[in-house]
Design a protein around this motif. Sequence first.
Motif, mmCIF file in Angstrom:
data_model
loop_
_atom_site.group_PDB
_atom_site.id
_atom_site.type_symbol
_atom_site.label_atom_id
_atom_site.label_comp_id
_atom_site.label_asym_id
_atom_site.label_seq_id
_atom_site.Cartn_x
_atom_site.Cartn_y
_atom_site.Cartn_z
ATOM 1 N N TYR A 168 -18.933 9.548 -17.053
ATOM 2 C CA TYR A 168 -19.120 10.705 -16.173
ATOM 3 C C TYR A 168 -19.763 10.334 -14.839
ATOM 4 N N SER A 169 -19.423 9.163 -14.347
ATOM 5 C CA SER A 169 -19.875 8.765 -13.007
ATOM 6 C C SER A 169 -18.868 9.276 -11.980
ATOM 7 N N LEU A 170 -19.366 9.656 -10.810
ATOM 8 C CA LEU A 170 -18.497 10.167 -9.756
ATOM 9 C C LEU A 170 -17.660 9.043 -9.171
ATOM 10 N N LYS A 171 -16.356 9.235 -9.136
ATOM 11 C CA LYS A 171 -15.454 8.229 -8.595
ATOM 12 C C LYS A 171 -15.162 8.496 -7.119
ATOM 13 N N GLN A 172 -14.762 9.728 -6.801
ATOM 14 C CA GLN A 172 -14.557 10.078 -5.398
ATOM 15 C C GLN A 172 -14.403 11.580 -5.189
ATOM 16 N N ASN A 173 -14.605 11.991 -3.928
ATOM 17 C CA ASN A 173 -14.375 13.371 -3.511
ATOM 18 C C ASN A 173 -13.077 13.430 -2.724
ATOM 19 N N LEU A 174 -12.263 14.429 -3.007
ATOM 20 C CA LEU A 174 -11.024 14.624 -2.255
ATOM 21 C C LEU A 174 -11.182 15.825 -1.336
ATOM 22 N N PRO A 188 2.286 14.895 -16.113
ATOM 23 C CA PRO A 188 2.184 14.428 -17.509
ATOM 24 C C PRO A 188 2.242 12.905 -17.670
ATOM 25 N N GLU A 189 2.899 12.216 -16.722
ATOM 26 C CA GLU A 189 2.952 10.751 -16.795
ATOM 27 C C GLU A 189 1.996 10.121 -15.778
ATOM 28 N N LYS A 190 1.060 10.919 -15.288
ATOM 29 C CA LYS A 190 0.007 10.479 -14.358
ATOM 30 C C LYS A 190 0.580 9.868 -13.073
ATOM 31 N N ARG A 191 1.632 10.487 -12.541
ATOM 32 C CA ARG A 191 2.172 10.019 -11.264
ATOM 33 C C ARG A 191 1.373 10.562 -10.085
ATOM 34 N N TYR A 192 0.836 11.766 -10.257
ATOM 35 C CA TYR A 192 0.058 12.388 -9.178
ATOM 36 C C TYR A 192 -0.816 13.505 -9.743
ATOM 37 N N LEU A 193 -1.765 13.943 -8.923
ATOM 38 C CA LEU A 193 -2.581 15.122 -9.205
ATOM 39 C C LEU A 193 -2.132 16.202 -8.233
ATOM 40 N N ILE A 194 -1.999 17.409 -8.729
ATOM 41 C CA ILE A 194 -1.604 18.519 -7.852
ATOM 42 C C ILE A 194 -2.715 19.565 -7.839
ATOM 43 N N SER A 195 -3.028 20.087 -6.653
ATOM 44 C CA SER A 195 -4.107 21.063 -6.523
ATOM 45 C C SER A 195 -3.621 22.303 -5.792
ATOM 46 N N LYS A 203 -1.388 20.786 -2.809
ATOM 47 C CA LYS A 203 -1.536 19.440 -2.261
ATOM 48 C C LYS A 203 -1.251 18.433 -3.375
ATOM 49 N N ILE A 204 -0.476 17.417 -3.008
ATOM 50 C CA ILE A 204 -0.058 16.385 -3.958
ATOM 51 C C ILE A 204 -0.838 15.110 -3.636
ATOM 52 N N TRP A 205 -1.598 14.619 -4.615
ATOM 53 C CA TRP A 205 -2.441 13.428 -4.432
ATOM 54 C C TRP A 205 -1.866 12.280 -5.255
ATOM 55 N N SER A 206 -1.634 11.147 -4.602
ATOM 56 C CA SER A 206 -1.053 9.993 -5.297
ATOM 57 C C SER A 206 -2.050 9.402 -6.294
ATOM 58 N N LEU A 207 -1.531 8.729 -7.297
ATOM 59 C CA LEU A 207 -2.383 8.030 -8.259
ATOM 60 C C LEU A 207 -1.947 6.566 -8.309
ATOM 61 N N PRO A 208 -2.889 5.635 -8.483
ATOM 62 C CA PRO A 208 -4.300 5.853 -8.818
ATOM 63 C C PRO A 208 -5.255 6.008 -7.635
ATOM 64 N N ASP A 209 -4.754 6.003 -6.405
ATOM 65 C CA ASP A 209 -5.677 5.944 -5.255
ATOM 66 C C ASP A 209 -6.054 7.306 -4.671
ATOM 67 N N TYR A 210 -5.409 8.382 -5.131
ATOM 68 C CA TYR A 210 -5.722 9.746 -4.669
ATOM 69 C C TYR A 210 -5.559 9.915 -3.156
ATOM 70 N N GLU A 211 -4.525 9.293 -2.611
ATOM 71 C CA GLU A 211 -4.170 9.561 -1.210
ATOM 72 C C GLU A 211 -3.369 10.864 -1.154
ATOM 73 N N LEU A 212 -3.575 11.644 -0.085
ATOM 74 C CA LEU A 212 -2.822 12.882 0.068
ATOM 75 C C LEU A 212 -1.383 12.562 0.471
ATOM 76 N N LEU A 213 -0.447 12.879 -0.421
ATOM 77 C CA LEU A 213 0.963 12.568 -0.205
ATOM 78 C C LEU A 213 1.697 13.678 0.542
ATOM 79 N N GLN A 214 1.388 14.909 0.163
ATOM 80 C CA GLN A 214 2.178 16.021 0.676
ATOM 81 C C GLN A 214 1.399 17.327 0.570
#
Length: 298
Positions: A168-174, A188-195, A203-214
């Motif tokens: 439970y350590s903080l990895k990053q803030n988006l 489901p296959e951990k391709r991206y995070l969607i918010s 907003k679509i965030w790439s994984l594993p680096d959480y860059e904003l894709l779209q």
Amino acid sequence: MIKHLQTLPGHQNPVYALANADEDGIFFSAGNDKGVVEWSLLNMAFVKVKMPVQSSVYCLHYYNEQLFVGERSGAFSVYDLKKQEVITRTNAHLKPIFNIKTVQTKNELITTGEDGSVAVWSLSDFKEIYRFQAAYDTVRTIALSPDETEIAFGCKDHLIKIYNLSDYSLKQNLEGHKHPVTSLAYHPEKRYLISGSRDAQLKIWSLPDYELLQTVPAHMFTIYDIAFHPTLPYFATSSQDKSIKLWDAENFKLYKILNLEKAGIGHTHSINKIIWSRDGKYLISTGDDRQVMVWEME
């Protein structure tokens, strides 16, 4: 592609929460009523009021034949579906609980809500293991990565906070949204995070680096929920704008709008929660109009 099948009336007040059981075609709903309701998709009918509650229910979560019920009071209850009884009720937070998740690999339960704190509980005895402050204000939503290595929290201060699940350590803030983050989902296959947010954007965030894709201008008002189809490359979103939208999970193309205007039938108020049935045949939606609607994939 997807069409309205059934409207299930019965709730007297706004509905905020839905959850599937493992049992074929059984699901639950709850909200500003005095109980958690069980429904059957096989019969498209009300089954029974499963359990009474002491305050409004803002979230339901099902895991391992137990139903977790998060209340406005800050308490959560655990209903054992085998024993058909409430086995514990814990005053977990000082303010409402907005989301509950289980971490299968660690046998842990996670609760969070309006006080901004995240509490970690043992699934063995429901004792508190750990607690930390993820935000100074409301944490509205939680998403767990499919491999259970990371957890994302959507916060009222417009941040998405990513934590390592191991410690439970903080990895990053988006930072991307301009308004509170109200919905989150991992592919489901951990391709991206969607918010989704009160800014009505996805907003679509790439994984594993959480860059904003779209960034997708998805709705007119707040996006309250995001739900990936269990087997097909689609996801659905629901909004305060009274619509459900079905999207392509590969290219984010809009396939279908389900609302009164487009479909001739739909919710008349904010749509607070959507879930897919376990077999993916149905999408279930509910909201402030007190209706539970079932939509069928064609």
